[in-house]
Design an enzyme around this catalytic site. Structure first.
Site, PDB file in Angstrom:
ATOM      1  N   GLU A  93       0.831  -1.216   0.000  1.00  0.00           N
ATOM      2  CA  GLU A  93       0.000   0.000   0.000  1.00  0.00           C
ATOM      3  C   GLU A  93       0.862   1.261   0.000  1.00  0.00           C
ATOM      4  OE1 GLU A  93      -2.944   0.026   3.152  1.00  0.00           O
ATOM      5  OE2 GLU A  93      -4.350  -1.076   1.894  1.00  0.00           O
ATOM      6  N   HIS A 145       9.419 -26.471  -2.089  1.00  0.00           N
ATOM      7  CA  HIS A 145       8.869 -27.625  -2.793  1.00  0.00           C
ATOM      8  C   HIS A 145       7.710 -27.231  -3.701  1.00  0.00           C
ATOM      9  CE1 HIS A 145      11.270 -30.463  -0.347  1.00  0.00           C
ATOM     10  NE2 HIS A 145      11.279 -29.418   0.460  1.00  0.00           N
ATOM     11  N   LYS A 193     -14.244  -0.754  -3.689  1.00  0.00           N
ATOM     12  CA  LYS A 193     -15.297  -0.437  -2.716  1.00  0.00           C
ATOM     13  C   LYS A 193     -16.435   0.302  -3.404  1.00  0.00           C
ATOM     14  CE  LYS A 193     -12.083   0.037   1.157  1.00  0.00           C
ATOM     15  NZ  LYS A 193     -11.451   0.953   2.094  1.00  0.00           N
TER      16      LYS A 193
HETATM   17  O1  LIG Z   1      -9.137   0.370  10.053  1.00  0.00           O
HETATM   18  P1  LIG Z   1     -10.056   0.495   8.918  1.00  0.00           P
HETATM   19  O2  LIG Z   1     -10.509   1.908   8.686  1.00  0.00           O
HETATM   20  O3  LIG Z   1     -11.226  -0.435   9.064  1.00  0.00           O
HETATM   21  O4  LIG Z   1      -9.295   0.091   7.615  1.00  0.00           O
HETATM   22  C1  LIG Z   1      -8.788  -1.170   7.390  1.00  0.00           C
HETATM   23  C2  LIG Z   1      -7.978  -1.253   6.109  1.00  0.00           C
HETATM   24  O5  LIG Z   1      -8.827  -1.092   4.993  1.00  0.00           O
HETATM   25  C3  LIG Z   1      -8.603  -0.133   4.004  1.00  0.00           C
HETATM   26  O6  LIG Z   1      -9.335  -0.419   2.866  1.00  0.00           O
HETATM   27  C4  LIG Z   1      -7.162   0.185   3.674  1.00  0.00           C
HETATM   28  O7  LIG Z   1      -6.747  -0.274   2.434  1.00  0.00           O
HETATM   29  C5  LIG Z   1      -6.189  -0.280   4.720  1.00  0.00           C
HETATM   30  O8  LIG Z   1      -5.087   0.585   4.688  1.00  0.00           O
HETATM   31  C6  LIG Z   1      -6.800  -0.311   6.087  1.00  0.00           C
HETATM   32  O9  LIG Z   1      -5.840  -0.717   7.022  1.00  0.00           O
END
Ligand SMILES: O=P(O)(O)OC[C@H]1O[C@H](O)[C@H](O)[C@@H](O)[C@@H]1O
Length: 448
Positions: free
Chosen positions: A289, A310, A424
């Protein structure tokens, strides 16, 4: 007590000493940019001096909450994903007996299980089944407090916990780790009166293992968080050294960037200790990331050796020569086990009789290093004296600091992750999430 060390000698047939030395001023500049907070993503530098800023009182608060969970739970479910999951799992798996979870649970030593890091219906259904009639608690971890995977799992877990244990006990054994003000997890925690810990605004998810995100679950697992932080503190000092050759984080950052420039596009993090599997998963998020953006970045991957010798060993030995390896090598195991003598020697292994199993493992490691370097794979080696909390703390900070320097050397913002939003957005559009009406229409049109 010695420290973890980095050896880059086996990269020198592929890059030159001079080209590496030429990084010294650039690395110095990147370190200054981090210190002064003048670079890209400078609102996310809270990890830089985090270890040395952790107070005894904070650790005591975490330990007291951990103790409440330990005394009242046979199982603790840690709900989180990405940076809100991998650090805790990395340390817990590295420090736990590999088979303890198969044993009967004793009071005061709950099993830790993980959720909220996938949307597998079978996984969640089986977890629900497993938790039936068990005294369980939940740590709900989310920086944003709105991550779908975690929120979905928490909705199920909260209901089951309240149904099984009653509202009052649920309030005692559900803990939130989230933003100080924003997000659904904060709203729920405040409304229900859960004990909660704050994830500082200026610490990004993948750099948050030394905040309550990692420290609370790790403490619940009975692992020494003071030693973990002490190890990180020591590395904070070591990695502040302006002399690149004496600063493992700076040297690692420079070496991998030079290898990348020479066409080595994939880094494979290697362990010879299966307990480090999740440590490698944590590392992959950290580097993936941080560096994979603007059409640039080393692809971080990992293998568990000798297991994967392996399977992936063939590819690494003779596949496309665009890879390099970084081996995390544990010098001394925590247990001693010797190969027994067998009079019949049907398996032909008597030549190993009396030797420690680790001696065999070490020869596998050395043999692999020589073979892979001969096969055109540059090799870096991080030596860890023993697998314990102190050295895991060192490893964590070493990789974090190196990541900050490396990202700046590469010329990207190592502290954002805009790319993860694309899936998302599509998922929410496909699920008709309120507020995504336009996107829903557009995506449906694409699918016709
Ligand atoms: O802690 P949160 O806000 O639930 O995020 C959890 C994770 O999801 C996101 O999509 C990011 O890509 C991550 O960098 C992050 O650690």
């Amino acid at each position: 007590m010695g420290n973890i060390t980095l050896n880059v000698e086996k990269t020198l047939g592929f890059i030159t000493k001079e080209s590496l030395a030429a990084y010294e001023p650039k690395v110095k500049e990147c370190m200054e940019t981090l210190e002064k907070g003048t670079g890209l993503g400078n609102d996310f530098l809270g990890w830089l001096h985090l270890p040395s800023s952790i107070t005894k009182e904070h650790l005591a608060d975490l330990k007291a909450t951990a103790e409440t969970l330990r005394q009242n739970c046979e199982v603790v479910v840690v709900a989180g994903i990405g940076g809100s999951y991998l650090g805790a799992r990395a340390v817990i798996e590295a420090m736990s007996n590999s088979f303890l979870w198969l044993e009967e649970k004793k009071a005061g030593q709950p099993i830790i299980v993980f959720a909220g890091h996938n949307i597998g219906e079978d996984y969640l259904a089986e977890l629900t089944e497993f938790l039936k009639n068990k005294k369980f608690g939940v740590i709900n971890i989310s920086k944003s407090g709105t991550t779908t995977e975690t929120a979905l799992a928490f909705r199920l877990l909260k209901k089951q916990c309240e149904d099984q244990r009653g509202k009052e006990m649920a309030r005692k054994v559900i803990v939130a780790v989230t933003d100080a003000k924003k997000g659904a997890a904060r709203v729920t925690a405040d409304k229900e009166g859960y004990k909660s810990f704050i994830i500082p605004d200026n610490v990004g998810g993948r750099f948050s293992v030394l905040t309550p995100v990692g420290l609370l679950p790790i403490a619940v697992a009975g692992i020494d968080i003071e030693q973990l932080v002490a190890g990180a503190c020591e590395m904070e000092k070591v990695c502040a050294n302006e002399n690149m050759m004496e600063n493992p984080a700076a040297l690692y950052a420079a070496t991998r960037n030079e290898l990348y420039k020479e066409g080595k596009k994939i880094e494979i993090l290697v362990n010879f200790q299966p307990k480090l599997h999740y440590f490698m998963e944590w590392w992959k998020q950290l580097y993936g990331e941080s560096e994979g953006k603007d059409n640039k970045g080393i692809y971080p991957s990992s293998v568990d050796f000798s297991t994967d010798l392996h399977s992936m060993g063939q590819w690494i030995q003779q596949g496309e020569r665009t890879i390099f390896e970084t081996v995390v090598s544990v010098e001394t195991p925590n247990h001693e086990l010797r190969v027994p003598t067998d009079e019949e020697n049907l398996d032909g292994l008597n030549f190993l009789a009396g030797k420690r199993v680790d001696e065999v493992n070490k020869m596998a490691e050395l043999g692999t290093q020589l073979a892979h370097v001969d096969g055109g794979v540059p090799n870096l080696r991080v030596s860890v004296p023993v697998l314990n909390e102190y050295y895991l703390g060192q490893l964590i900070y070493f990789f974090e600091k190196a990541c900050g320097i490396s990202g700046y050397l590469l010329g990207v913002n190592p502290f954002n992750q805009p790319g993860v939003e694309a899936y998302k957005k599509n998922m929410f559009a496909l699920l008709n999430k309120p507020g995504y009406e336009k996107e829903s229409e557009a995506i449906q049109a694409r699918l016709k």
